[in-house]
Scaffold this active site. Structure first.
Site, PDB file in Angstrom:
ATOM      1  N   ARG A  64       0.796  -1.235   0.000  1.00 45.78           N
ATOM      2  CA  ARG A  64       0.000   0.000   0.000  1.00 45.78           C
ATOM      3  C   ARG A  64       0.825   1.280   0.000  1.00 45.78           C
ATOM      4  O   ARG A  64       0.322   2.344   0.366  1.00 45.78           O
ATOM      5  CB  ARG A  64      -0.953   0.016   1.200  1.00 45.78           C
ATOM      6  CG  ARG A  64      -1.812  -1.230   1.376  1.00 45.78           C
ATOM      7  CD  ARG A  64      -2.692  -1.501   0.197  1.00 45.78           C
ATOM      8  NE  ARG A  64      -3.637  -2.585   0.458  1.00 45.78           N
ATOM      9  CZ  ARG A  64      -4.295  -3.235  -0.488  1.00 45.78           C
ATOM     10  NH1 ARG A  64      -4.088  -2.929  -1.762  1.00 45.78           N
ATOM     11  NH2 ARG A  64      -5.142  -4.193  -0.181  1.00 45.78           N
ATOM     12  N   ASP A 305      -0.984 -13.011  -1.696  1.00 42.72           N
ATOM     13  CA  ASP A 305      -1.906 -11.911  -2.012  1.00 42.72           C
ATOM     14  C   ASP A 305      -2.259 -11.149  -0.735  1.00 42.72           C
ATOM     15  O   ASP A 305      -3.415 -10.769  -0.508  1.00 42.72           O
ATOM     16  CB  ASP A 305      -3.161 -12.431  -2.712  1.00 42.72           C
ATOM     17  CG  ASP A 305      -4.002 -11.315  -3.332  1.00 42.72           C
ATOM     18  OD1 ASP A 305      -3.513 -10.163  -3.413  1.00 42.72           O
ATOM     19  OD2 ASP A 305      -5.152 -11.586  -3.723  1.00 42.72           O
ATOM     20  N   PRO A 323     -12.147  -5.824  -1.386  1.00 42.24           N
ATOM     21  CA  PRO A 323     -11.772  -7.228  -1.215  1.00 42.24           C
ATOM     22  C   PRO A 323     -10.332  -7.364  -0.758  1.00 42.24           C
ATOM     23  O   PRO A 323      -9.483  -6.530  -1.069  1.00 42.24           O
ATOM     24  CB  PRO A 323     -11.957  -7.812  -2.619  1.00 42.24           C
ATOM     25  CG  PRO A 323     -11.688  -6.654  -3.530  1.00 42.24           C
ATOM     26  CD  PRO A 323     -12.201  -5.429  -2.801  1.00 42.24           C
TER      27      PRO A 323
END
Length: 423
Positions: A64, A305, A323
């Site tokens: 992020r 992931d 998600p």
């Protein structure tokens, strides 16, 4: 100097699957022998009952950074990585802005080196802004340090663009990885189309949304002769398509996440947004298919992931909440459970957690061998621990595993000859 005593070493690269001691001097593995005697000034780690493997590589994480560091950043993500036994991770480009320019690629690499806990590498976007319209300057991005190309978080819907991307990346000696989802089929679905979604009245996401895109990418690989990597494969039919493509000679590889090996769409039974992930959690039949495909080599390796989101984001109603779920600290116990259930052995576990993902991105995998720099993971295969907000080292805590107990705990992680994590 560090002396690791009494550990069971597993490294199929060097035919090691036995109990040995390891002497590390100035970061280098000096001796691998039985009954090395400790001496003054030497730190001794008693690894009795523990397993020692080459450290792990994850080619699919979301840290992020830049743009959404309230969810995770390179430092907190690195801490989670080494707590999970990982010393190499590859960040996805769905940042703000997207990793589609040389300065952002360099920023990721330099920030990871500054923190120094593990090797943090960037992937770069296939298309500018991840909008699916215009290819990025792949050659410049690769020269800057991008290890492969993906628009992950979004598919490349345009087949012509995808074909050109595969050819461009392949000509550079690298590859593209696709988030396989036909948006015309998935629409705004949130849960696997099946009994659970129907019973709960949840917007369904049909498995064909993944299957058709996997088929397209495999056919493009066959026709162009170029490599393609399938991100987070999750359905039985997609597994069968990849098996067919490999039999046809396609240069296709596939990864599977820990959550698609472990959790089903039954996680939605309490209407929890924490269970929302892309692709969605599937059925027991799909899980069984991915487990055996990982065992047989149809699926090449595990990638987490790892997708942190803030608590308030995951508390929104289902269609609005993003998600994704955490994965770095849970991969080992989940994959280890498959070893205990005899899907495959510890050698295969090392292959799918360490050796194959490192090779996929062009790195020399860590080895437990005299003369090598120590990059090791030491774990207790029988220690049970609770997943809670204190044991999770990521900034975000979004996982359906909160409050549950897992078996298999990383005790030490070595990176570049130094201990970067100890439990």
């Amino acid at each position: 100097m560090i002396l690791i005593k009494n550990g069971h070493i597993v490294d199929p690269q060097n035919n090691l699957n036995d109990k040995f001691d390891i002497l590390i001097e100035k970061g280098e593995i000096k001796k691998i022998e039985k009954n090395i005697q400790p001496f003054a000034g030497c730190e001794v780690i008693d690894a009795e009952g523990k397993i020692i493997t080459p450290s792990f590589t994850d080619i699919h994480v979301h840290f992020r950074d830049p743009g959404q560091t309230y969810k995770e950043d390179i430092e907190s993500g690195s801490k989670a990585a080494v707590a999970g036994g990982y010393t190499t991770v590859v960040c996805m480009p769905n940042t703000i802005p997207a990793i589609d320019d040389v300065p952002i690629v360099r920023y990721i690499i330099e920030k990871g080196e500054e923190i120094g806990l593990c090797r943090v590498l960037p992937s770069a976007a296939i298309t500018k802004g991840r909008k699916g319209k215009e290819l990025t300057e792949m050659a410049l991005l690769k020269d800057a340090g991008a290890v492969y190309f993906t628009d992950d978080g979004a598919p490349v819907m345009d087949s012509f663009i995808m074909r050109k991307a595969m050819e461009y990346a392949g000509s550079l000696g690298t590859f593209v990885a696709d988030h396989c989802e036909d948006l015309n089929l998935s629409q705004n679905g949130v849960a696997h189309e099946g009994e659970i979604a129907a019973a709960l009245g949840l917007p369904p996401l049909p498995p064909e949304a993944e299957d058709t895109m996997v088929a397209r990418d495999c056919i493009l690989s066959i026709q162009t002769g170029m490599p393609v990597h399938i991100c987070h494969i999750s359905t039985k039919l997609s597994v069968e398509i990849v098996a067919w493509a490999k039999a046809m000679g396609a240069k296709v590889t596939a990864e599977v996440t820990p959550h698609h090996l472990y959790l089903t769409d039954e996680e939605f039974l309490d209407f929890s947004c924490i269970a929302k992930v892309s692709p969605p959690l599937r059925t027991h039949e799909d899980i069984e298919a991915t487990r055996w495909a990982l065992a047989s080599g149809i699926i090449d390796f595990v990638a987490t992931d790892h997708a942190p989101h803030a608590h308030y984001e995951k508390m929104q109603e289902l269609q609005a909440c993003p998600p994704g779920m955490l994965g770095l600290q849970f991969a080992l116990p989940i994959v280890l459970e498959l070893v205990k259930k005899d899907y495959f052995d510890l050698n295969r576990m090392v292959e799918v957690m360490s050796i194959q993902p490192a090779k996929k991105i062009g790195l020399k995998p860590p080895q437990i061998k005299e003369g090598e720099i120590a990059e090791l993971t030491i774990f207790d295969p029988f220690e049970t621990w609770e997943v809670n907000k204190e044991t999770i080292l990521s900034k975000s805590k979004n996982t359906p595993l909160l409050g549950r107990k897992l078996t298999g705990k990383v005790k030490y992680t070595f990176f570049k000859g130094k201990i970067v994590y100890r439990d």
